[in-house]
Design an enzyme around this catalytic site. Structure first.
Site, PDB file in Angstrom:
ATOM      1  N   THR A  33       0.809  -1.226   0.000  1.00  0.00           N
ATOM      2  CA  THR A  33       0.000   0.000   0.000  1.00  0.00           C
ATOM      3  C   THR A  33       0.836   1.267   0.000  1.00  0.00           C
ATOM      4  OG1 THR A  33      -0.129   0.049   2.428  1.00  0.00           O
ATOM      5  CG2 THR A  33      -1.855  -1.160   1.248  1.00  0.00           C
ATOM      6  N   CYS A  37       2.577   2.518   9.407  1.00  0.00           N
ATOM      7  CA  CYS A  37       1.607   2.526  10.504  1.00  0.00           C
ATOM      8  C   CYS A  37       2.314   2.365  11.838  1.00  0.00           C
ATOM      9  CB  CYS A  37       0.621   1.360  10.355  1.00  0.00           C
ATOM     10  SG  CYS A  37      -0.244   1.270   8.786  1.00  0.00           S
ATOM     11  N   CYS A  41      -2.097  -0.231  14.859  1.00  0.00           N
ATOM     12  CA  CYS A  41      -3.065   0.170  13.840  1.00  0.00           C
ATOM     13  C   CYS A  41      -4.221  -0.837  13.770  1.00  0.00           C
ATOM     14  CB  CYS A  41      -2.389   0.267  12.481  1.00  0.00           C
ATOM     15  SG  CYS A  41      -3.502   0.808  11.139  1.00  0.00           S
ATOM     16  N   ARG A  44      -6.487  -4.354   9.113  1.00  0.00           N
ATOM     17  CA  ARG A  44      -6.086  -5.757   9.003  1.00  0.00           C
ATOM     18  C   ARG A  44      -4.590  -5.837   8.704  1.00  0.00           C
ATOM     19  NH1 ARG A  44      -5.847  -9.433   4.733  1.00  0.00           N
ATOM     20  NH2 ARG A  44      -6.651  -7.847   3.307  1.00  0.00           N
ATOM     21  N   ARG A  66       4.325   6.715   3.140  1.00  0.00           N
ATOM     22  CA  ARG A  66       3.614   7.874   3.689  1.00  0.00           C
ATOM     23  C   ARG A  66       2.783   7.429   4.884  1.00  0.00           C
ATOM     24  NH1 ARG A  66       0.820   6.041  -0.675  1.00  0.00           N
ATOM     25  NH2 ARG A  66      -1.428   5.710  -0.408  1.00  0.00           N
ATOM     26  N   CYS A  68      -0.055   6.487   7.496  1.00  0.00           N
ATOM     27  CA  CYS A  68      -1.394   5.900   7.431  1.00  0.00           C
ATOM     28  C   CYS A  68      -2.429   6.919   7.909  1.00  0.00           C
ATOM     29  CB  CYS A  68      -1.430   4.650   8.303  1.00  0.00           C
ATOM     30  SG  CYS A  68      -3.073   3.906   8.497  1.00  0.00           S
ATOM     31  N   CYS A  71      -4.428   5.151  11.434  1.00  0.00           N
ATOM     32  CA  CYS A  71      -3.842   5.078  12.775  1.00  0.00           C
ATOM     33  C   CYS A  71      -3.007   6.298  13.132  1.00  0.00           C
ATOM     34  CB  CYS A  71      -3.000   3.814  12.925  1.00  0.00           C
ATOM     35  SG  CYS A  71      -1.448   3.822  11.982  1.00  0.00           S
ATOM     36  N   ASP A 478      20.902  12.737  48.381  1.00  0.00           N
ATOM     37  CA  ASP A 478      19.754  13.579  48.724  1.00  0.00           C
ATOM     38  C   ASP A 478      19.111  13.101  50.023  1.00  0.00           C
ATOM     39  OD1 ASP A 478      17.622  15.630  47.731  1.00  0.00           O
ATOM     40  OD2 ASP A 478      16.480  13.841  48.254  1.00  0.00           O
TER      41      ASP A 478
END
Length: 524
Positions: A33, A37, A41, A44, A66, A68, A71, A478
């Site tokens: 794609t 992501c 995400c 599927r 690039r 998503c 998500c 301390d």
């Protein structure tokens, strides 16, 4: 030291299980794609052969992916993983996160780190998958996306507020990162009226936005810390619950107003409220909370430096789940973290100011330290700085402190002669080039600070903890910390803390908070 190569099987199992604990640490690129992501995400999950895993969002973009749209991996809050390391790559990442490439460029960053540009780029690409310019571009793009969604700024103003040099560069980068033009990005519906009250001026731009952080977030504890350490002239605690803070930027002194009464979590509950059920704590993993902040800025170009300072001040990049997992099996810290799962480790708004304040706070009460710090700010604030609100002061100038003889400094601030000499010696080191920023060599800084007469291990570690942002700093000497541990000898306290690495700083904050819950004293 390099991180080990990403384990494909472990990453794929995390993505298949939608494990939100991996968000922000690993990114999934889907070759079928062209999008990347977060592991959680809801889409599927692709077949293993279509998956690539990356250690940074910038590496995904450099590889041609690039973000998503479902998500929103760019909306994940930052990570403090790089703060736990002191090597070259970690120092470079911290400085890029702080805007060093925007301020001094890659040549300036390489010079700060005492390496060549070529070596810097090679080291970053080998470990993170992207060079300094790509990391800076991705940082600007993510900031611009948040400004588009959270503010009503015109697109042109968003470009310059996010640090882009031109509108064309802005458009090209946003299309590369997100696959759409900035003008096509959706703006969220905004509530009517300003998010915070307070004076504004037409001369100075004001931004109202929500800064994202992982849930849970103990707002009560951190607001108490801010109120307890409020410096006259630099901080203001308002009657309606809002806190206002001077934030120093390249263009002058901005003011950040945090509207704590309006702070809500992802489920609409007031942040900082205790969860009654363990299941509620578990379901908070992966959720984020928006901290309502209004910034009055000297110029729009100061937006990113101011936002990063507020994020550091409130420790908004912390991962409570990571801290909880690190201490879950510890008999001392496990119960403390369970009681305060969203406790944060506040940082210093200005490292040099904090170092001066820590010296002034040696062996005096917190109230007395605040008074001394207020005198320091009033007497030595940079007179040439642009200040957006006349009720606030610019940060104290190391050069102005150094210019005053020790005896005059003693009389002006009400110090002992020895303390005045220490303050001047620290000012000399800072004016001479000692850097207390994210790119500093922490070991070298510790060594130089320890060499100043009047600065001991407690001061060194407190500066490392809050000013250098070292999550593993541990002020073993301390007094409150040792009381919280049952008053063991110094060596025994240090030995106990070895198992808490690399988060001894968070362990310290939890021990302080637990001991001081009865209201006996305030944390350093």
């Amino acid at each position: 030291m390099n991180l080990p190569a990403l384990d494909f099987d472990a990453c794929y199992r995390a993505a298949s299980g939608r494990d939100a604990r991996w968000d922000g640490r690993v990114y999934l690129g889907v070759t079928s794609t062209g999008v990347y992501c977060r592991p959680s995400c809801p889409a599927r999950k692709p077949r293993p052969e279509n998956c690539r895993f990356f250690p940074s969002a910038a590496a995904c973009v450099a590889a041609g992916f690039r973000a998503c749209k479902r998500c929103r991996p760019e909306a994940v809050p930052g990570t403090r993983d790089w703060d736990a390391r002191g090597d070259l790559v970690a120092r470079a990442v911290r400085r890029i996160r702080d805007g060093a490439v925007d301020a001094v460029g890659v040549p300036g960053l390489a010079s700060e780190l005492a390496v060549s540009e070529r070596h810097l780029r090679r080291m970053l690409v080998e470990e993170i998958g992207a060079g300094p310019l790509q990391l800076a571009r991705t940082r600007r793009a993510h900031a611009a996306r948040a400004l588009i969604e959270e503010t009503a700024l015109p697109i042109v103003d968003v470009a310059f507020a996010a640090g882009f040099g031109s509108v064309r560069q802005f458009g090209d980068t946003m299309r590369e990162e997100f696959g759409i033009a900035p003008s096509a990005m959706r703006r969220r519906a905004r509530p009517e009226g300003p998010p915070t009250a307070g004076p504004t001026s037409d001369e100075f731009p004001t931004l109202a936005l929500r800064l994202r952080t992982r849930a849970p977030f103990d707002a009560v504890a951190i607001r108490h810390h801010l109120a307890a350490h409020a410096v006259p002239g630099r901080d203001r605690i308002e009657a309606d619950g809002v806190t206002a803070h001077a934030i120093d930027t390249p263009g002058g002194t901005a003011v950040a107003r945090i509207d704590w009464p309006r702070l809500t979590g992802a489920d609409g509950a007031v942040a900082g409220e205790a969860d009654d059920a363990a299941a509620d704590r578990a379901t908070s993993r992966g959720r984020t909370i928006g901290i309502p902040v209004a910034l009055t800025l000297p110029t729009l170009a100061d937006a990113m430096p101011a936002i990063q300072t507020v994020r550091r001040l409130l420790d908004l990049d912390a991962d409570p789940a990571q801290i909880a997992d690190a201490f879950a099996g510890d008999p001392i810290l496990g119960p403390l973290v369970a009681r305060r799962p969203g406790l944060r480790l506040p940082g210093a708004r200005d490292p040099e100011e904090f170092a001066f304040g820590t010296v002034l706070g040696q062996q005096v009460s917190l109230a007395a330290a605040r008074t001394l710090q207020g005198r320091l700010a009033e007497r030595f604030a940079d007179p040439g700085a642009v200040v957006v609100d006349p009720g606030f002061l610019a940060r104290p100038s190391a050069a102005r402190i150094l210019a005053m003889p020790a005896e005059e400094l003693r009389a002006a601030l009400g110090l002992t002669s020895a303390r005045a000499e220490t303050l001047r010696a620290l000012a000399a080191s800072l004016a001479g080039g000692l850097a207390l920023d994210g790119g500093a060599d922490r070991a070298a800084v510790r060594e130089e600070l320890a060499g100043i007469r009047g600065i001991g291990p407690w001061t060194v570690e407190l500066v490392a903890l809050r000013a250098l942002g070292d999550p593993d700093a541990f002020p073993a000497g301390d007094l409150i910390l040792r009381r919280a541990l049952g008053s063991p000898p110094l060596r025994e306290a240090a030995r106990l803390a070895e198992s808490w690495r690399p988060f001894r700083g968070y362990a310290t904050q939890h021990l302080w908070a637990d001991f001081l819950a009865a209201g006996k004293q305030d944390t350093p």
